[in-house]
Write an enzyme that holds these catalytic residues in place. Structure first.
Site, PDB file in Angstrom:
ATOM      1  CG  HIS A 318     121.364   1.403  43.162  1.00 25.10           C
ATOM      2  ND1 HIS A 318     120.303   1.839  43.116  1.00 25.10           N
ATOM      3  CD2 HIS A 318     121.450   0.259  43.848  1.00 25.10           C
ATOM      4  CE1 HIS A 318     119.406   1.068  43.726  1.00 25.10           C
ATOM      5  NE2 HIS A 318     120.251   0.081  44.360  1.00 25.10           N
ATOM      6  NE  ARG A 338     113.967   0.264  41.262  1.00 26.79           N
ATOM      7  CZ  ARG A 338     115.265  -0.323  40.905  1.00 26.79           C
ATOM      8  NH1 ARG A 338     115.153  -1.016  39.756  1.00 26.79           N
ATOM      9  NH2 ARG A 338     116.370  -0.174  41.466  1.00 26.79           N
TER      10      ARG A 338
HETATM   11  O1  MEZ Z   1     123.763  -5.146  46.274  1.00 23.41           O
HETATM   12  C1  MEZ Z   1     123.389  -4.053  46.268  1.00 23.41           C
HETATM   13  O2  MEZ Z   1     124.116  -3.142  45.806  1.00 23.41           O
HETATM   14  C2  MEZ Z   1     122.264  -3.739  47.055  1.00 23.41           C
HETATM   15  C3  MEZ Z   1     121.579  -4.548  48.076  1.00 23.41           C
HETATM   16  C4  MEZ Z   1     121.697  -2.533  46.991  1.00 23.41           C
HETATM   17  C5  MEZ Z   1     120.507  -2.101  47.147  1.00 23.41           C
HETATM   18  O3  MEZ Z   1     119.615  -1.639  46.357  1.00 23.41           O
HETATM   19  O4  MEZ Z   1     119.784  -2.443  48.506  1.00 23.41           O
END
Ligand code: MEZ
Length: 537
Positions: A318, A338
């Site tokens: 992420h 974002r």
């Molecule tokens: O789908 C995801 O991983 C999610 C909703 C994460 C996020 O950034 O909130």
């Protein structure tokens, strides 16, 4: 707190804020993205992968840490288990107590089957609980499942299994209605219309959310439903080996009480693996946004009985894990930050990318900014870039942060950082396994009567997943797996139980000349003094 260099950089960010807020950074071309990924995305670091010597995916590469677990010895010896003494007997055995497991249990119960959940922690201790920004569904007039399909297929590098992605997007609107009817408190306008936003790689606003704790809200609702229905939940009890019957069909699991280590036998007509992800393996030394139990157990259990993996070499980092302060190192900073207006800014106060590129591209772009361009901000624990959160209120007005992302406000507020006034530092964090067990459109693995749902599955998203499609897939495929397993259970007569696959796997390992002391499934991560943050041995 911040040192002088960090403060100086922060002043540059503040000085450029108004101009940066107006900027419309261009999106990268396909060629630019490919080049960026090849050079900077962790999935492309060949020396971090190993080739499997045994099992269904023999000859394929997977992360080194996963390779060790997939080829490891069992935690138990077959001789320690008396398969004639059955402790639990059910139609559908669900292994895992997150969103996919709970959804499967509810639908299996609804279909009239006897369902039972076993979980090594407690129901709800799962990545579902940690998901923040929302769940996708094309249910607005300007959108359609076909557009949703194209976004997800492109974002996943055209590698998703078409029949799985088709189900994901087509069953999405109904999944939202189901959750809404069960009691999930989605964000709505005064007239009851669901509020939807963009996520990285979406061409329409289709992210439905419950502020920035969408996963927790969904899990709360599913857990209540499971308990209200009286579905048995055996907690603090891990599945440590699957059981087949004499015909080679999956027929239950050997369970281990996490406290006493007592072994128990659960016999079932069908089994659903819903064990979630692997962030706590800390691939390549990355911190993780995952919950404590995310240790790839389902991949190991399935692989040992002959299930196949798909895309197990692709992980999601992420883009915005917290890089500072160290108490929340690696914690998820939702993409919604974002979506509602914050941009990524380097040490010189420059916006260096479009804020809503797909996740793999965004993560690689941040890594390049820090590691190759030298434009990251050094912290006591590493490096990061700024996520300029005050920009949100500059664009949308005061009070937006508290209303839309209160959990973020609270998480940083605990450490004296007011995200309405100061930017925050972020760096990619290990978030999701794109790959996993290969299933057919009925959610069954290659092993008869062994189903899988949720993050343990590979192929739904291809080689990269868009935000909000995971909360969606646990609901869609959890429900489908529950229904399919319940239906199948009606026709199943379980033969004599066996653990013969264990000896066969041991023999294959020996024949391959593999020597290992590793034991799996891992069940819980080990944090050592050597590297207390991420080492998982
Ligand atoms: O789908 C995801 O991983 C999610 C909703 C994460 C996020 O950034 O909130």
């Amino acid at each position: 707190m911040y040192n002088e260099k960090m403060l100086e950089s922060m002043r540059k960010v503040a000085a450029n804020r108004e101009a940066n807020a107006e900027l419309e950074p261009r999106r990268m071309t396909a060629d630019e993205k490919d080049a960026l990924l090849a050079e900077f995305h962790p999935d492309y670091k060949q020396n971090e992968f190993a080739i499997l010597s045994i099992g269904e995916n023999k000859g394929e590469k997977v992360p080194t840490e996963l390779c060790e677990l997939l080829q490891a010895h069992s935690r138990i010896s077959a001789a320690d288990v008396d398969l004639t003494k059955v402790d639990y007997e059910t139609d559908v055995l669900i292994i895992g107590g997150g969103g996919a497991g709970a959804s499967a249990a509810i639908e299996a119960d609804e279909a009239g089957a006897k369902a039972m959940i076993v979980t090594k922690l407690r129901i709800g201790d799962a990545n579902t609980m940690m998901a923040e920004g929302g769940i996708q569904a094309a249910d607005k007039p300007n959108d359609s499942p076909a557009i949703h399909y194209l976004d997800a297929f492109g974002g996943g590098h055209f590698a998703a299994k078409p029949e799985l992605l088709y189900k994901l997007v087509n069953e999405a609107p109904e999944a939202i209605q189901w959750l809404n009817n069960l009691g999930v408190e989605f964000d709505k306008t005064e007239d009851g219309t669901m509020v939807t936003t963009h996520g990285g790689g979406t061409s329409r606003k289709r992210m439905h959310a419950a502020k920035d704790y969408s996963g927790a809200e969904i899990m709360r609702t599913l857990r209540d439903e499971v308990l209200n229905r009286g579905i048995p939940v055996i907690d603090f009890t891990a599945a440590v080996e699957l059981i087949l019957d004499e015909n080679g069909n999956c027929a239950g699991a050997v369970l281990m009480n996490m406290e006493t280590k007592e072994l128990l036998v659960a016999k079932a007509k069908t089994v659903i693996l819903a064990t979630g992800g692997a962030g706590r393996l800390h691939y390549q030394g990355f911190p993780t946004s995952n919950h404590y139990g995310a240790t790839a157990d389902g991949l190991v259990l399935g692989y040992r009985v002959g299930a196949k993996l798909l895309y197990a070499d692709t992980l999601q980092y992420h883009p915005t894990g917290a890089a500072y302060p160290e108490q929340i190192f690696g914690a998820l900073v939702t993409e919604k930050v974002r979506s509602i207006g914050a941009k990524l800014v380097n040490a010189d106060g420059e916006v260096f990318m479009h804020p809503l590129e797909t996740r793999d591209v965004s993560a690689a772009s941040i890594i390049r900014e820090c590691n190759a361009r030298g434009k990251g901000i050094e912290t006591s624990d590493g490096v990061g870039v700024w996520l300029d959160t005050p920009m949100i209120e500059l664009k949308n007005g005061e009070g937006t942060i508290e209303k839309r992302i209160p959990a973020m406000l609270r998480m940083f507020g605990k450490y004296g950082i007011d995200i309405r006034k100061e930017p925050i530092l972020v760096y990619p964090t290990l978030h999701y396994q794109n790959g996993g067990l290969d299933i057919n459109a009925d959610c069954m693995t290659k092993v008869e009567n062994l189903y899988a749902a949720g993050e343990v599955v590979g192929g739904i998203h291809g080689r990269n997943r868009l935000m909000g499609n995971s909360l969606l897939d646990i609901i869609v495929f959890g429900r489908d797996a529950g229904r399919a397993a319940a239906e199948k259970a009606k026709d199943v007569t379980v033969g004599a139980l066996t653990l013969d696959h264990m000896a066969a796997f041991d023999a294959e390992r020996a024949a391959a000349g593999l020597e290992t002391e590793a034991i799996s499934p891992k069940l819980l991560p080990t944090y050592t003094h050597g590297n207390p943050k991420f080492e998982a041995k």
